[in-house]
Structure formats: C-alpha cells, structure tokens
Design a protein around this motif. Sequence first.
Motif, PDB file in Angstrom:
ATOM      1  N   THR A 128       0.832  -1.213   0.000  1.00  0.00           N
ATOM      2  CA  THR A 128       0.000   0.000   0.000  1.00  0.00           C
ATOM      3  C   THR A 128       0.862   1.256   0.000  1.00  0.00           C
ATOM      4  N   ASP A 129       2.005   1.220   0.706  1.00  0.00           N
ATOM      5  CA  ASP A 129       2.911   2.372   0.693  1.00  0.00           C
ATOM      6  C   ASP A 129       3.419   2.630  -0.723  1.00  0.00           C
ATOM      7  N   LYS A 130       3.748   1.555  -1.424  1.00  0.00           N
ATOM      8  CA  LYS A 130       4.249   1.686  -2.784  1.00  0.00           C
ATOM      9  C   LYS A 130       3.159   2.242  -3.706  1.00  0.00           C
ATOM     10  N   ILE A 131       1.941   1.729  -3.557  1.00  0.00           N
ATOM     11  CA  ILE A 131       0.828   2.207  -4.380  1.00  0.00           C
ATOM     12  C   ILE A 131       0.547   3.676  -4.108  1.00  0.00           C
ATOM     13  N   GLU A 132       0.466   4.044  -2.829  1.00  0.00           N
ATOM     14  CA  GLU A 132       0.137   5.424  -2.481  1.00  0.00           C
ATOM     15  C   GLU A 132       1.220   6.397  -2.960  1.00  0.00           C
ATOM     16  N   SER A 133       2.488   6.021  -2.804  1.00  0.00           N
ATOM     17  CA  SER A 133       3.575   6.899  -3.240  1.00  0.00           C
ATOM     18  C   SER A 133       3.552   7.095  -4.744  1.00  0.00           C
ATOM     19  N   TYR A 134       3.326   6.003  -5.473  1.00  0.00           N
ATOM     20  CA  TYR A 134       3.328   6.135  -6.929  1.00  0.00           C
ATOM     21  C   TYR A 134       2.091   6.868  -7.428  1.00  0.00           C
ATOM     22  N   ARG A 135       0.968   6.710  -6.740  1.00  0.00           N
ATOM     23  CA  ARG A 135      -0.225   7.479  -7.100  1.00  0.00           C
ATOM     24  C   ARG A 135       0.044   8.976  -6.945  1.00  0.00           C
ATOM     25  N   THR A 136       0.772   9.342  -5.894  1.00  0.00           N
ATOM     26  CA  THR A 136       1.118  10.754  -5.686  1.00  0.00           C
ATOM     27  C   THR A 136       2.001  11.251  -6.819  1.00  0.00           C
ATOM     28  N   LEU A 137       3.035  10.485  -7.155  1.00  0.00           N
ATOM     29  CA  LEU A 137       3.941  10.880  -8.236  1.00  0.00           C
ATOM     30  C   LEU A 137       3.203  10.988  -9.564  1.00  0.00           C
ATOM     31  N   ALA A 138       2.354  10.014  -9.852  1.00  0.00           N
ATOM     32  CA  ALA A 138       1.625  10.015 -11.121  1.00  0.00           C
ATOM     33  C   ALA A 138       0.681  11.207 -11.220  1.00  0.00           C
ATOM     34  N   SER A 139       0.049  11.565 -10.105  1.00  0.00           N
ATOM     35  CA  SER A 139      -0.877  12.699 -10.135  1.00  0.00           C
ATOM     36  C   SER A 139      -0.131  14.006 -10.362  1.00  0.00           C
ATOM     37  N   LEU A 140       1.096  14.111  -9.831  1.00  0.00           N
ATOM     38  CA  LEU A 140       1.880  15.336  -9.986  1.00  0.00           C
ATOM     39  C   LEU A 140       2.394  15.515 -11.412  1.00  0.00           C
ATOM     40  N   SER A 141       2.641  14.410 -12.104  1.00  0.00           N
ATOM     41  CA  SER A 141       3.198  14.499 -13.453  1.00  0.00           C
ATOM     42  C   SER A 141       2.160  14.288 -14.550  1.00  0.00           C
ATOM     43  N   ALA A 142       0.895  14.078 -14.156  1.00  0.00           N
ATOM     44  CA  ALA A 142      -0.160  13.834 -15.145  1.00  0.00           C
ATOM     45  C   ALA A 142      -0.683  15.156 -15.698  1.00  0.00           C
ATOM     46  N   ALA A 143       0.158  15.818 -16.486  1.00  0.00           N
ATOM     47  CA  ALA A 143      -0.225  17.103 -17.075  1.00  0.00           C
ATOM     48  C   ALA A 143      -0.205  17.004 -18.593  1.00  0.00           C
ATOM     49  N   GLU A 144      -1.250  17.540 -19.232  1.00  0.00           N
ATOM     50  CA  GLU A 144      -1.300  17.530 -20.689  1.00  0.00           C
ATOM     51  C   GLU A 144      -0.466  18.656 -21.290  1.00  0.00           C
ATOM     52  N   ARG A 145      -0.018  19.582 -20.430  1.00  0.00           N
ATOM     53  CA  ARG A 145       0.814  20.688 -20.893  1.00  0.00           C
ATOM     54  C   ARG A 145       2.059  20.766 -20.020  1.00  0.00           C
ATOM     55  N   MET A 146       3.231  20.811 -20.672  1.00  0.00           N
ATOM     56  CA  MET A 146       4.476  20.843 -19.918  1.00  0.00           C
ATOM     57  C   MET A 146       5.551  21.560 -20.722  1.00  0.00           C
ATOM     58  N   ASP A 147       6.337  22.367 -20.013  1.00  0.00           N
ATOM     59  CA  ASP A 147       7.502  23.043 -20.582  1.00  0.00           C
ATOM     60  C   ASP A 147       8.679  22.680 -19.691  1.00  0.00           C
ATOM     61  N   THR A 148       9.690  22.016 -20.263  1.00  0.00           N
ATOM     62  CA  THR A 148      10.802  21.550 -19.456  1.00  0.00           C
ATOM     63  C   THR A 148      12.129  21.679 -20.182  1.00  0.00           C
ATOM     64  N   ASP A 149      13.170  22.062 -19.451  1.00  0.00           N
ATOM     65  CA  ASP A 149      14.537  22.017 -19.961  1.00  0.00           C
ATOM     66  C   ASP A 149      15.125  20.661 -19.588  1.00  0.00           C
ATOM     67  N   PHE A 150      16.020  20.150 -20.420  1.00  0.00           N
ATOM     68  CA  PHE A 150      16.604  18.850 -20.116  1.00  0.00           C
ATOM     69  C   PHE A 150      18.085  18.815 -20.472  1.00  0.00           C
ATOM     70  N   THR A 151      18.798  17.955 -19.771  1.00  0.00           N
ATOM     71  CA  THR A 151      20.190  17.647 -20.095  1.00  0.00           C
ATOM     72  C   THR A 151      20.352  16.133 -20.072  1.00  0.00           C
ATOM     73  N   MET A 152      21.214  15.623 -20.923  1.00  0.00           N
ATOM     74  CA  MET A 152      21.452  14.183 -20.989  1.00  0.00           C
ATOM     75  C   MET A 152      22.928  13.930 -21.234  1.00  0.00           C
ATOM     76  N   SER A 153      23.473  12.936 -20.568  1.00  0.00           N
ATOM     77  CA  SER A 153      24.843  12.515 -20.818  1.00  0.00           C
ATOM     78  C   SER A 153      24.898  10.996 -20.845  1.00  0.00           C
ATOM     79  N   MET A 154      25.686  10.454 -21.750  1.00  0.00           N
ATOM     80  CA  MET A 154      25.821   8.999 -21.854  1.00  0.00           C
ATOM     81  C   MET A 154      27.280   8.666 -22.144  1.00  0.00           C
ATOM     82  N   ASP A 155      27.857   7.812 -21.316  1.00  0.00           N
ATOM     83  CA  ASP A 155      29.218   7.325 -21.508  1.00  0.00           C
ATOM     84  C   ASP A 155      29.166   5.846 -21.834  1.00  0.00           C
ATOM     85  N   MET A 156      29.883   5.462 -22.875  1.00  0.00           N
ATOM     86  CA  MET A 156      29.918   4.052 -23.265  1.00  0.00           C
ATOM     87  C   MET A 156      31.365   3.618 -23.457  1.00  0.00           C
ATOM     88  N   ASP A 157      31.763   2.580 -22.743  1.00  0.00           N
ATOM     89  CA  ASP A 157      33.085   1.973 -22.881  1.00  0.00           C
ATOM     90  C   ASP A 157      32.921   0.564 -23.403  1.00  0.00           C
TER      91      ASP A 157
END
Length: 477
Positions: free
Chosen positions: A206-235
């Motif tokens: 139940t803790d796992k369900i409740e926590s993920y429900r909170t996260l999902a509700s916070l990110s469930a937006a049809e409109r979003m503006d976000t900056d992003f950075t990505m790095s990938m190292d491959m050896d």
Amino acid sequence: MKRFLTLLFTTLLLSAALCVSASASNYDSVAEELADIGMFRGTSSGFELDRAPTRSEAAIMLVRLYGAEEEAASSYQAGEISHPFTDVGETAAPYVAWLYTNGITNGTSSTTFGSGSCSAQNYVVFLLRALGYKDGTDFQYADAAAFAMTHGLFDTSLVGGVFLRDDLAALTYQALACELKDGSTYLLDSLIQDGAIDAEAAKPITDKIESYRTLASLSAAERMDTDFTMSMDMDFTMEGQSDGQPIQEKESMSTTASGNIQMVLSETPQMAMTMKMTMLDETVDLGLWLRDGWLYVRMDQDAYRQDISAEMDEFMALYQQLMGQGYQSNVSMMMPFIDSITTKTSGGNTVYTLTLNRAFEALYQDLFSVILDEVMPMMQQAGIDFSLDFNVDTFSYTYTVGSNNQLKNATADMVMDVTVGFKQGEADTISLAISMDMDMTMDINAMGDQVKVSYPSDLSQFPEITAEVPATTTSAA
C-alpha cells in the motif's frame, strides 16, 4: 575508417544483444509480496512461476480478490454451497463452489469445470469482475484485453509468449492497485477495509501504491515546458579475431545533449523540441516541431516536413482512452516493475526515489526481441551465432516536489552492462564487453495552462517529403 567501423559494429552487436528471451520467471519478487498477504501460494515445489496456471488455480485467486476465502471455506464445509463438477480437486472445491453458487463463473460443461490451463483472456475477465465490471454490460468477452488495458491491466505475456503463473502474479499485483468500478478506492484498500487482508502485512504494497499514485498525479499534465540535459558514456572492449587476424581494441564514447521541450497533448497535439547534441566531438543542432498533424525537422541547416496526421490520430485515440481513466490506470500497470519508492525531505522539498526491478529489465529485453524478431533469422541463416550476458545494474528515477506540491524536476539514471560473443565460421570469433551509463535531468519550467508552444517563423518553407526521411535532405529557405 577503422574507428567508424568499430563503432558501427558495436552498435549492431548491441542491438543484437538486446534480442534475447527473458527467463521463464520474471516476477519472483511480485509473487513473494503477494504471498506475504496470503494472496499467492505455492506448492511443495515452490511458486512454479514457469508453468501455465490451471483454471482451478485462477478460481482460487479470484475468490481471494473478492475477499471471500474464509466465507468460501466455511460455507463449503457447512454444506451451504456446492458445485456439480467432477474434475475439481478437494483443494479448489470451496473456491469453485463459491464462484458457481454466486453466478460468477461456470464450467466448460454441466459436469466439468475444466482441467486445462487458464488463458490470459480468461484471467483478465476474472480480474475485471473482481473490480466490479460486468461482461456483456461494461465490456464484451472478445474485447476484454483491450478494455482491461485502459483500466490498468497489462497482460505481460503479450511480449513474453505463453501465459504463465508468472504473468498471473503480475496481473494480480496490477489488479490490487486498480480503481474499483465505482471509483471509491483501489482493490487492495477495499480488501483491507473489508478485513480480508491484514493492513500491517499489506503496508509495503500500500505504501508503494500510495507513493506512486502521488507521483503520477503530480506528473499527469497535458501541458508541460521543461529544460533537459542528458549525458551517456559508453566503454567497450573488443577481443578475438576477424578473417583470422587478431583484434584487441578499447574505445570510449561520450554523448551529451541539452535542450527544451514544450508539449501540449490535446485533441490536436503540439510539441516543440530544440536540442544541441555532441557526439564524437561533433555538435549538431536539432529541432522537432509538431503542429496540425505535421512533423517538422531541422538538423543544422537541413530541414523537411512530413504529414503524420494519420499516425497522430491513432496515437491520440489511444492516449485519450488511457487518460480517460485518469492517472490511476498507469499506476497499476507499472506496479509489478517497481522495486521500491523512498521519500525524504530536503530544503523544504520532498524527494522521491523510484527504483525499477529485474522484471522491467526482462520486459525491456522481450520488447527488443519482438522488434528484432525478423532480423535474427536472417543472421542465423548467414551462419552468425551470438552468446551474451545482459544486465541492467541501475534503473532509477528521482522526483523533486516543492513545498507548493508542484513537480520541480526529475532525473533518470541507467547503468547497463552487456557482454556479447560473435562467431561466424572459424575465422571470425569476437567477444565484446560494453558498459553504458546514462543520466538525464528534466527541470520543469511550467505545467498546465501557462504552457505555450513556440514555433519558428519559417515552417512553411520546410520542403515536404512523403516517404521515409532521405539520407540527405534539402536545406530550408
């Protein structure tokens, strides 16, 4: 040229490495969590996750999901319920009798319940009934799988093949996080309220369900503006021989990218993504825009546009169908793949850390196996053999939520190791070890009605293409 061929060869081998079959049992931890609340039990041979479930086993699970296990046992012992089937063992008899007496399920004939395996379709129907839906009214049996997916039940055997007890455990775990038809709560909470499942024993789930429900509700937006950075190292280290000549090489490759995404998902989706990417000491400016069913692409000075309205119509139809059920359906689908969710406070913020488990790694492998299914037979016909060891060491997400209960940023971290063996005849035998570390961060600028998508003024000048993107595109005016 040699370095280019090495990198190309590495990419091909990595793609082939992902074309593997996951082990027969992927949801061991899920089965253990279900066992902790009395929902899933094994035999003297253990959970036996790598075999198909019987109809009797599915019936037992269904009664537990109704919260009626004790009622079924006592009523059967008192002779208050019964069934007419001659092929049901003593263990399953109280469960089948309860379902039969309450009109929830019938047998394959008037005297047989059915001793064969339970299909995914059968079990999905059982789960939907436990959630309060009625076949023939809320859904049709033939369309049960599609209906179930829009309500948070994803049949994991779709990518793995045969429906096993392993998949039954995963679907059951999803069902526990699904909203009931009446929207009052989710199934596990309902079972706890009814006293069918002990609240303390169920607390980790139940803790796992409740926590993920909170996260999902916070990110469930049809409109979003976000900056992003990505790095990938491959050896990677390559050893062996090619055309009888020894090979021993070590290479490292770093890729970085940064940019902005503006997204509006509505009846007519809109998107703008601008990005600067550096790979092998070369930097590329990339722009992608989606507007009125057209995709616009610019890479440095090259540009084109393409009509993708038909594809977008299909995507939006599915998206609207899923979102029509709210974020909760996505919560239940993801539950079998979440190892843990932890929270802590930092500077007035709440930081959630979500870690995915081995089952997600296996699903990832199976999905690539499906994608590359047509490629592998051709390679095998050419006499090319592969051996590999694939492992995702880390796959985690971190979400930072401000004191105003708004999502501020999210990061993703993946560390993956692959060891590939390649052999063709006696002259070509190569071993390739690859290590990949990827990090991505998204800083949320705005969500909701504040978000507006910005477009370049010269989109009308982008040349139109009607087929696949050509190797060399025409420069925009």
